[in-house]
Scaffold this motif. Structure first.
Motif, mmCIF file in Angstrom:
data_model
loop_
_atom_site.group_PDB
_atom_site.id
_atom_site.type_symbol
_atom_site.label_atom_id
_atom_site.label_comp_id
_atom_site.label_asym_id
_atom_site.label_seq_id
_atom_site.Cartn_x
_atom_site.Cartn_y
_atom_site.Cartn_z
ATOM 1 N N UNK A 98 18.815 -19.207 -0.719
ATOM 2 C CA UNK A 98 19.847 -19.888 0.038
ATOM 3 C C UNK A 98 19.730 -19.628 1.533
ATOM 4 N N UNK A 99 19.090 -18.531 1.902
ATOM 5 C CA UNK A 99 18.926 -18.182 3.317
ATOM 6 C C UNK A 99 17.594 -18.668 3.869
ATOM 7 N N UNK A 100 16.797 -19.358 3.041
ATOM 8 C CA UNK A 100 15.507 -19.851 3.503
ATOM 9 C C UNK A 100 14.366 -19.305 2.687
ATOM 10 N N UNK A 101 13.161 -19.606 3.131
ATOM 11 C CA UNK A 101 11.972 -19.171 2.408
ATOM 12 C C UNK A 101 11.747 -17.675 2.582
ATOM 13 N N UNK A 102 11.377 -17.029 1.481
ATOM 14 C CA UNK A 102 11.036 -15.617 1.482
ATOM 15 C C UNK A 102 9.711 -15.432 0.752
ATOM 16 N N UNK A 103 9.137 -14.196 0.887
ATOM 17 C CA UNK A 103 7.823 -13.932 0.297
ATOM 18 C C UNK A 103 7.887 -12.697 -0.599
ATOM 19 N N UNK A 104 7.108 -12.804 -1.696
ATOM 20 C CA UNK A 104 7.038 -11.731 -2.686
ATOM 21 C C UNK A 104 5.605 -11.227 -2.766
ATOM 22 N N UNK A 105 5.471 -9.889 -2.852
ATOM 23 C CA UNK A 105 4.151 -9.267 -3.007
ATOM 24 C C UNK A 105 4.035 -8.764 -4.432
ATOM 25 N N UNK A 106 3.015 -9.230 -5.144
ATOM 26 C CA UNK A 106 2.730 -8.741 -6.489
ATOM 27 C C UNK A 106 1.471 -7.874 -6.437
ATOM 28 N N UNK A 107 1.527 -6.706 -7.086
ATOM 29 C CA UNK A 107 0.363 -5.821 -7.095
ATOM 30 C C UNK A 107 0.445 -4.886 -8.294
ATOM 31 N N UNK A 108 -0.640 -4.178 -8.539
ATOM 32 C CA UNK A 108 -0.671 -3.210 -9.634
ATOM 33 C C UNK A 108 -0.651 -1.797 -9.065
ATOM 34 N N UNK A 109 0.104 -0.931 -9.743
ATOM 35 C CA UNK A 109 0.164 0.470 -9.348
ATOM 36 C C UNK A 109 -1.123 1.161 -9.779
ATOM 37 N N UNK A 110 -1.400 2.386 -9.316
ATOM 38 C CA UNK A 110 -2.622 3.088 -9.728
ATOM 39 C C UNK A 110 -2.770 3.235 -11.237
ATOM 40 N N UNK A 111 -1.650 3.239 -11.974
ATOM 41 C CA UNK A 111 -1.745 3.331 -13.440
ATOM 42 C C UNK A 111 -1.765 1.957 -14.096
ATOM 43 N N UNK A 112 -2.076 0.920 -13.289
ATOM 44 C CA UNK A 112 -2.325 -0.453 -13.755
ATOM 45 C C UNK A 112 -1.085 -1.188 -14.211
ATOM 46 N N UNK A 113 0.089 -0.728 -13.824
ATOM 47 C CA UNK A 113 1.316 -1.444 -14.160
ATOM 48 C C UNK A 113 1.610 -2.499 -13.105
ATOM 49 N N UNK A 114 2.046 -3.676 -13.564
ATOM 50 C CA UNK A 114 2.379 -4.775 -12.650
ATOM 51 C C UNK A 114 3.744 -4.527 -12.021
ATOM 52 N N UNK A 162 8.515 -13.191 6.522
ATOM 53 C CA UNK A 162 7.313 -13.939 6.914
ATOM 54 C C UNK A 162 6.151 -13.549 6.015
ATOM 55 N N UNK A 163 5.189 -14.460 5.945
ATOM 56 C CA UNK A 163 4.001 -14.181 5.149
ATOM 57 C C UNK A 163 3.218 -13.035 5.759
ATOM 58 N N UNK A 164 3.248 -12.942 7.092
ATOM 59 C CA UNK A 164 2.540 -11.868 7.781
ATOM 60 C C UNK A 164 3.088 -10.496 7.365
ATOM 61 N N UNK A 165 4.399 -10.355 7.302
ATOM 62 C CA UNK A 165 5.008 -9.091 6.866
ATOM 63 C C UNK A 165 4.579 -8.731 5.453
ATOM 64 N N UNK A 166 4.566 -9.739 4.577
ATOM 65 C CA UNK A 166 4.176 -9.492 3.193
ATOM 66 C C UNK A 166 2.722 -9.055 3.101
ATOM 67 N N UNK A 167 1.848 -9.697 3.868
ATOM 68 C CA UNK A 167 0.428 -9.357 3.833
ATOM 69 C C UNK A 167 0.189 -7.936 4.375
ATOM 70 N N UNK A 168 0.915 -7.579 5.428
ATOM 71 C CA UNK A 168 0.777 -6.229 5.972
ATOM 72 C C UNK A 168 1.220 -5.189 4.952
ATOM 73 N N UNK A 169 2.315 -5.472 4.242
ATOM 74 C CA UNK A 169 2.786 -4.536 3.223
ATOM 75 C C UNK A 169 1.753 -4.397 2.118
ATOM 76 N N UNK A 170 1.168 -5.516 1.669
ATOM 77 C CA UNK A 170 0.163 -5.479 0.620
ATOM 78 C C UNK A 170 -1.054 -4.672 1.068
ATOM 79 N N UNK A 171 -1.440 -4.842 2.323
ATOM 80 C CA UNK A 171 -2.592 -4.098 2.843
ATOM 81 C C UNK A 171 -2.290 -2.600 2.851
#
Length: 383
Positions: free
Chosen positions: A10-26, A34-43
């Protein structure tokens, strides 16, 4: 590698980061604007996984209040009751009320530093955050010992969080505003002053003499039993210590856990023999033989027998424990080496004896200077 996906709110577009933990859990983290913030977090996540520094967000939700009791329980199995009681009091009175509801990642260096300052100054909280305001402990400044101990408890609990990989580092370590402990000057009695104090102590005279000439702690003195007296060698076997914790007496090994044999002067042979008369081997040396003597108070409205004796002997106020310093002074002045004094006092090392009683060696500095001057003069004369 993880992925970055967009979704609408409702507040606009947002971004989600999906990744696996070291023990392979999703898992995922959402809410990035912003997409940039999400990409930096993933990195950042991928780098932390590669370096072994990954912190599981689910595990980091633990509060200080949840970790503290387990830390205390582990300490209880290793510490003497009196030492544990001091830590438990610091946790219960200062750390738990101030930090119990705080999650470990929410603790910052600045907040921990401000808490230490407020404990030291006794000032009321004025921080803008409610959870910081709640950490006020009244307007009365706390002693350096209390503040340092409270900080040590908080920092130690956070050390556990670091080892559990709940946080990457301990924000309470390295704080630069801890108060300094000021060591009060030691009081040393002369032989004549000990004599006056012992005489004024009446039935406690032998106890005063032993404290002043052996350096035994109060708990060690009052835990002595008839069987610990070796009259032929004039030695006392120090195997136990009776320490009052709250309303109870806890009997255990001496402070450093080291059993030792301590000599006593020849003039105490008869007084000690009288204490042993009519008592079985397992009876306590002092008192009636069954109950441990209570430590006399050094202050308060009602004067203890020790305070009355000090007044009658014309001596400044001190504690029974201060007689340990007198024992060290008399031993060193009589020519005993530091290692012997260390063993007599039950210190963990000779370095500790030197540190605690460094003031007793001030006169040695003059000797060093005179010796250097004499050596120089002799060298020049030969040239």
């Amino acid at each position: 590698m993880g992925t970055v996906e967009s979704y609408d709110t409702g507040a606009g577009r947002r971004y989600r980061v999906r990744y696996r933990t070291p023990d392979r859990k999703q898992t995922d983290k959402r809410g990035f604007r912003t997409k940039r913030e999400a990409e930096l977090y993933l990195a950042t996540v991928e780098v932390s996984k590669a370096t072994g520094e990954y912190i599981d967000p689910a595990r980091s939700r633990t509060t200080i209040g949840e970790l503290g009791p387990n830390w205390l329980a582990a300490k209880r199995t290793r510490l003497k009751p009196s030492s544990y009681k001091a830590l438990e009091d610091a946790w219960r009175v200062y750390v738990a009320p101030g930090w119990g509801a705080t999650t470990v990642p929410a603790v910052t260096y600045s907040d921990a530093r401000a808490w230490v300052s407020q404990l030291s100054a006794g000032a009321a909280k004025t921080d803008r955050r409610d959870h910081i305001r709640s950490r006020g402990q009244g307007a009365r400044p706390k002693s350096a010992t209390v503040v340092i101990r409270a900080h040590g408890v908080l920092a130690s609990v956070l050390d556990i969080a670091v080892r559990d990989r709940r946080i990457s580092h301990n924000p309470a370590r390295g704080i630069d505003n801890l108060p300094r402990k000021e060591r009060k000057p030691h009081q040393y009695l002369t032989h004549a002053e000990i004599q006056r104090l012992a005489t004024a102590s009446g039935t406690h005279a032998t106890l005063i003499y032993l404290a002043a000439y052996t350096g035994l702690r109060w708990g060690e003195l009052t835990a002595l039993r008839v069987r610990d007296v070796d009259a032929l060698r004039r030695r006392l076997a120090v195997t136990e210590s009776a320490v009052r914790v709250g309303a109870e007496i806890h009997v255990g090994s001496p402070k450093t856990h080291e059993l030792r044999s301590v000599p006593y002067p020849e003039f105490l042979e008869l007084p000690i023999a009288k204490l042993c008369e009519g008592k079985p081997r397992d009876a306590l040396l002092f008192g009636g033989g069954l109950d441990y003597l209570q430590r006399p108070r050094a202050s308060g409205k009602s004067r203890s027998w020790f305070v009355r004796a000090l007044d009658d002997a014309g001596l400044e106020r001190m504690t029974v424990h201060d007689l340990r310093h007198t024992a060290a002074s008399l031993a060193i002045s009589s020519g005993a080496n530091v290692k012997a004094v260390q063993r007599m006092l039950g210190h963990a090392s000779a370095a500790m004896t030197l540190d605690v009683h460094a003031d007793l060696f001030d006169d040695d500095l003059d000797t060093v200077s005179a010796s250097l001057n004499a050596a120089r003069a002799a060298s020049i004369a030969k040239a």
